[in-house]
Scaffold this active site. Structure first.
Site, PDB file in Angstrom:
ATOM      1  N   HIS A  72      14.830  -8.049   4.294  1.00  0.00           N
ATOM      2  CA  HIS A  72      13.787  -8.881   3.680  1.00  0.00           C
ATOM      3  C   HIS A  72      13.751  -8.621   2.180  1.00  0.00           C
ATOM      4  CE1 HIS A  72      11.078  -9.905   7.365  1.00  0.00           C
ATOM      5  NE2 HIS A  72      12.345 -10.144   7.589  1.00  0.00           N
ATOM      6  N   TYR A 201       0.943 -10.310   4.918  1.00  0.00           N
ATOM      7  CA  TYR A 201      -0.226  -9.432   4.913  1.00  0.00           C
ATOM      8  C   TYR A 201      -1.406 -10.292   4.486  1.00  0.00           C
ATOM      9  CZ  TYR A 201       2.877  -5.300   4.968  1.00  0.00           C
ATOM     10  OH  TYR A 201       3.801  -4.330   5.293  1.00  0.00           O
ATOM     11  N   PRO A 293      -1.054   2.357   8.310  1.00  0.00           N
ATOM     12  CA  PRO A 293       0.207   1.616   8.406  1.00  0.00           C
ATOM     13  C   PRO A 293       0.372   0.484   7.392  1.00  0.00           C
ATOM     14  CG  PRO A 293      -1.243   1.068  10.242  1.00  0.00           C
ATOM     15  CD  PRO A 293      -1.906   2.182   9.498  1.00  0.00           C
ATOM     16  N   LYS A 297       4.784   3.038   5.514  1.00  0.00           N
ATOM     17  CA  LYS A 297       5.405   4.226   4.908  1.00  0.00           C
ATOM     18  C   LYS A 297       5.643   5.386   5.881  1.00  0.00           C
ATOM     19  CE  LYS A 297       5.863   2.716   0.836  1.00  0.00           C
ATOM     20  NZ  LYS A 297       7.092   1.954   1.044  1.00  0.00           N
ATOM     21  N   TYR A 385       6.644  -0.610  -2.477  1.00  0.00           N
ATOM     22  CA  TYR A 385       6.858  -1.142  -1.127  1.00  0.00           C
ATOM     23  C   TYR A 385       8.288  -0.885  -0.658  1.00  0.00           C
ATOM     24  CZ  TYR A 385       6.363  -4.184   2.918  1.00  0.00           C
ATOM     25  OH  TYR A 385       6.309  -4.659   4.207  1.00  0.00           O
TER      26      TYR A 385
END
Ligand code: RFL
Ligand code: PHB
Length: 405
Positions: A72, A201, A293, A297, A385
């Site tokens: 991704h 998200y 979560p 990580k 990220y």
């Protein structure tokens, strides 16, 4: 039994460490409380940082990941139904994340361990550590076959948040830092195509939602829920209705519904135990730290701890150097705290807190709007990220400012 490193716990931290040590010619024995099927069956993480994928490649364990993993280059954020994309690859000079379930990672690690006849003791009860302040520590346990004792040079505590290793540090040595969040994540797995090619998200007045996946035909969806919620109160129809609402009308109408085959509620916690080494005992992964979560990580931190410890032990065995061993805790914690910060910040930005006022919600929406419109803010998000380098002051790729020039 005698070995160089006794590893307690066969989760990602323990098994990565065993493979990394083997690659350096260092012997280890892994002691695990559960069966292999149980460990492999746990539905958990889904997103691998670049550094985790690189570690699997270095070990030669990436063949299936290359075939089945989903790279991704971006991720999506949604605010009350309005979406924007963060171009991770463009903002970081080419770094990506890979969607490949923790179950798949564990399967590949166990298969390779079996191929190489790496010693793993399953169903070991009553694990105890001895002599961690001496040069001859040991791990004892019980199995159906009887009592076992592993004499070793070092013990690696990879036994997760509820393990025994953290408690083996003498009283007064350990300092712990904790934040427990007043909500959980209700998660489902369903064999339906994911609603989007990338993760979404979503921050919504009703609470957070996450649209993730395991494959082009398997979706992983989460909803923020009260921590004492009952699973029986969430039949699939209600789950999908609420998910569609929180993702907003554009995405919600594309949502393919189907029966879930896994449904569970996970609590959210930030936790760090310091130091991560005492005498001949090292702590790795969830045994030393927990992140909520939201930033994906947890498993990646377990892997970076294993990378750092394997380097330290290589220095000890190959060059009789204590430097890596003495530096392990500080080096690992420097990275851990930054991942804690990112996960805490992203959790605070996206979730609905019971005590939040109208002002607090406006602050979240303003920050998300800033993130939508600012390349600098997006670059900071993207860098965290995809995963910070093992040591942040030694950049392993082009700096954010150079990206796209
Ligand atoms: P684990 O995986 O808990 O493994 C510890 C192992 O030790 C064994 N054990 C013992 N063995 C012997 N004696 C004892 N006394 C023992 N006590 C325990 C256990 O049986 C187990 O096999 O810890 P480890 O290796 O540190 O790995 C940590 C990760 O599993 C964890 O951080 C991630 O799953 C967190 N996580 C995520 N991480 C990511 O990087 N990306 C994600 O997308 C992501 N999503 C998640 C997650 C965790 C979740 N839950 C359920 C907590 C999503 C969820 C919902
Ligand atoms: C998952 O797919 O399980 C997942 C993805 C991203 C997260 C957490 C969990 O941040």
């Amino acid at each position: 039994m005698r070995t160089q490193v006794a590893i307690v716990g066969a989760g990602p931290a323990g098994l990565f460490l065993a493979h990394l040590l083997r690659a350096e010619g260092i012997e280890s024995v892994v002691v695990e409380r559960r069966t292999r099927a149980y460990v492999e069956g746990r539905v958990r993480a889904g997103v691998l940082e670049q550094g985790t994928v690189d570690a699997l490649s270095r070990l030669g364990l990436d063949a299936r990941l290359r075939r089945e993993g989903l790279p991704h280059g971006g991720t999506r954020l949604s605010v009350d139904g309005a979406h924007f994309r963060i171009d991770l690859a463009e903002l970081t000079g080419g770094a990506e994340v890979t969607v490949y379930g923790q179950q798949e990672v564990m399967h590949d690690l166990f298969e390779a361990a079996e191929r190489h006849a790496m010693p793993i003791v399953f169903e070991a009860e009553g694990v105890e550590l001895h002599g961690i302040e001496t040069e001859r520590p040991a791990v004892t346990y019980r199995t159906a076959a009887g009592e076992g004792r592993i004499a070793c040079d070092f013990v690696a505590g990879c036994d997760g948040f509820h393990g025994v290793c953290r408690g083996a540090l003498p009283p007064g040595v350990l300092r712990t830092f904790e934040r427990v969040y007043p909500f959980g994540w209700l998660g489902i797995l369903a064999d339906v195509p994911p609603v989007d090619e990338e993760l979404i998200y979503a921050s919504h007045a009703n609470g957070f939602a996450l649209a993730s996946m395991r494959s082009p035909t398997r979706s992983r969806y989460y909803l923020q829920c009260p921590i004492d919620e009952r699973l029986e109160d969430w039949p699939d129809e209600r789950f999908f209705d609420e998910l569609a609402l929180r993702l907003g009308p554009d995405v919600g109408e594309r949502l393919v519904r189907g029966p879930s085959f896994e449904k569970s509620i996970a609590p959210l916690r930030s936790f760090v135990a310091e130091p991560m080494r005492h005498g001949r005992l090292f702590l790795l992964g969830d045994a030393a730290h927990i992140v909520p979560p939201t930033g994906a990580k947890g498993m990646n931190l377990a892997v970076s701890d294993a990378l750092m410890l394997s380097e330290a032990l290589d220095g000890f065995y190959a060059r009789a150097s204590m430097a890596g061993i003495d530096g392990y805790s500080a080096r690992a914690l420097a990275r851990v705290w930054k991942a804690e910060r990112f996960s805490w910040w992203f959790t605070g930005l996206m979730h609905r807190f019971p005590e939040a006022s109208g002002f607090d919600r406006r602050m979240q929406v303003a920050e998300l709007d800033y993130l939508r419109g600012s390349r600098a803010a997006q670059a900071g998000f993207a860098e965290n990220y995809v995963g910070l380098p093992l040591d942040q002051d030694l950049p392993r790729r082009r700096s954010v400012g150079e990206a796209g020039r």
